[in-house]
Scaffold this motif. Structure first.
Motif, PDB file in Angstrom:
ATOM      1  N   LEU A  40       0.799  -0.990   0.368  1.00 14.09           N
ATOM      2  CA  LEU A  40       0.284   0.263  -0.078  1.00 14.09           C
ATOM      3  C   LEU A  40       0.681   1.401  -0.353  1.00 14.09           C
ATOM      4  O   LEU A  40       0.090   2.351  -0.252  1.00 14.09           O
ATOM      5  N   GLN A  41       1.887   1.039   0.672  1.00 18.27           N
ATOM      6  CA  GLN A  41       2.867   2.333   0.315  1.00 18.27           C
ATOM      7  C   GLN A  41       3.396   3.132  -0.507  1.00 18.27           C
ATOM      8  O   GLN A  41       3.477   4.199  -1.091  1.00 18.27           O
ATOM      9  N   ILE A  69     -10.717   4.168  -8.215  1.00 16.84           N
ATOM     10  CA  ILE A  69      -9.406   3.159  -7.707  1.00 16.84           C
ATOM     11  C   ILE A  69      -9.846   3.364  -6.399  1.00 16.84           C
ATOM     12  O   ILE A  69     -10.257   4.033  -5.117  1.00 16.84           O
ATOM     13  N   TYR A  70     -11.044   1.823  -5.779  1.00 15.59           N
ATOM     14  CA  TYR A  70     -10.957   1.225  -4.500  1.00 15.59           C
ATOM     15  C   TYR A  70     -10.211   0.846  -3.497  1.00 15.59           C
ATOM     16  O   TYR A  70      -9.823  -0.094  -4.068  1.00 15.59           O
ATOM     17  N   VAL A  71     -10.380   1.220  -2.026  1.00 14.95           N
ATOM     18  CA  VAL A  71      -9.820   0.248  -1.097  1.00 14.95           C
ATOM     19  C   VAL A  71     -10.296  -0.280  -0.319  1.00 14.95           C
ATOM     20  O   VAL A  71     -10.910   0.777   0.417  1.00 14.95           O
ATOM     21  N   ILE A  72     -10.745  -1.491  -0.577  1.00 19.10           N
ATOM     22  CA  ILE A  72     -11.587  -2.303   1.293  1.00 19.10           C
ATOM     23  C   ILE A  72     -10.810  -2.737   2.118  1.00 19.10           C
ATOM     24  O   ILE A  72     -10.203  -3.235   2.012  1.00 19.10           O
ATOM     25  N   GLY A  73     -12.125  -2.982   2.989  1.00 19.92           N
ATOM     26  CA  GLY A  73     -11.481  -4.550   3.685  1.00 19.92           C
ATOM     27  C   GLY A  73     -10.759  -3.853   4.305  1.00 19.92           C
ATOM     28  O   GLY A  73      -9.875  -2.749   4.700  1.00 19.92           O
ATOM     29  N   ASP A  74      -8.780  -4.586   4.829  1.00 19.04           N
ATOM     30  CA  ASP A  74      -8.219  -4.268   6.054  1.00 19.04           C
ATOM     31  C   ASP A  74      -7.516  -3.365   4.851  1.00 19.04           C
ATOM     32  O   ASP A  74      -6.202  -2.860   6.164  1.00 19.04           O
ATOM     33  N   ALA A  75      -7.755  -2.810   4.072  1.00 14.71           N
ATOM     34  CA  ALA A  75      -6.064  -2.258   3.183  1.00 14.71           C
ATOM     35  C   ALA A  75      -6.962  -0.798   3.826  1.00 14.71           C
ATOM     36  O   ALA A  75      -5.993   0.447   3.282  1.00 14.71           O
ATOM     37  N   GLY A  76      -7.807  -0.480   4.266  1.00 20.03           N
ATOM     38  CA  GLY A  76      -8.666   0.786   3.999  1.00 20.03           C
ATOM     39  C   GLY A  76      -8.966   1.157   4.902  1.00 20.03           C
ATOM     40  O   GLY A  76      -9.435   0.473   5.875  1.00 20.03           O
TER      41      GLY A  76
END
Length: 75
Positions: free
Chosen positions: A11-12, A38-45
């Motif tokens: 993610l960095q 661009i979507y970020v979901i779950g533990d990443a967001g």
């Protein structure tokens, strides 16, 4: 159980704002600010709920986010 874990170091590479756990801070629609497709979901967001508190990184939240983003992409 993964309490206290950091988000993926991958993610960095996105070079976008992150919280102290390394999760990408997302808009209310789960997109990255400045990148509406661009979507970020779950533990990443890291996402705030309607009451402006951070949503917990747990499976039920991730499942809801997945259904939401899946419908957005489908439509």
């Amino acid at each position: 159980w993964a309490a206290g874990n950091q988000a993926s170091h991958l993610l960095q590479t996105l070079q976008v704002p992150q919280d102290k756990q390394g999760r990408v801070i997302v808009e209310n629609d789960l997109s990255i600010k400045g990148y509406p497709h661009i979507y970020v979901i779950g533990d990443a967001g890291a996402c705030r709920g309607k009451d402006q508190t951070w949503l917990p990184a747990i499976a039920p939240v991730a499942a809801q986010q997945g259904r939401y983003v899946g419908n957005v992409i489908k439509n």
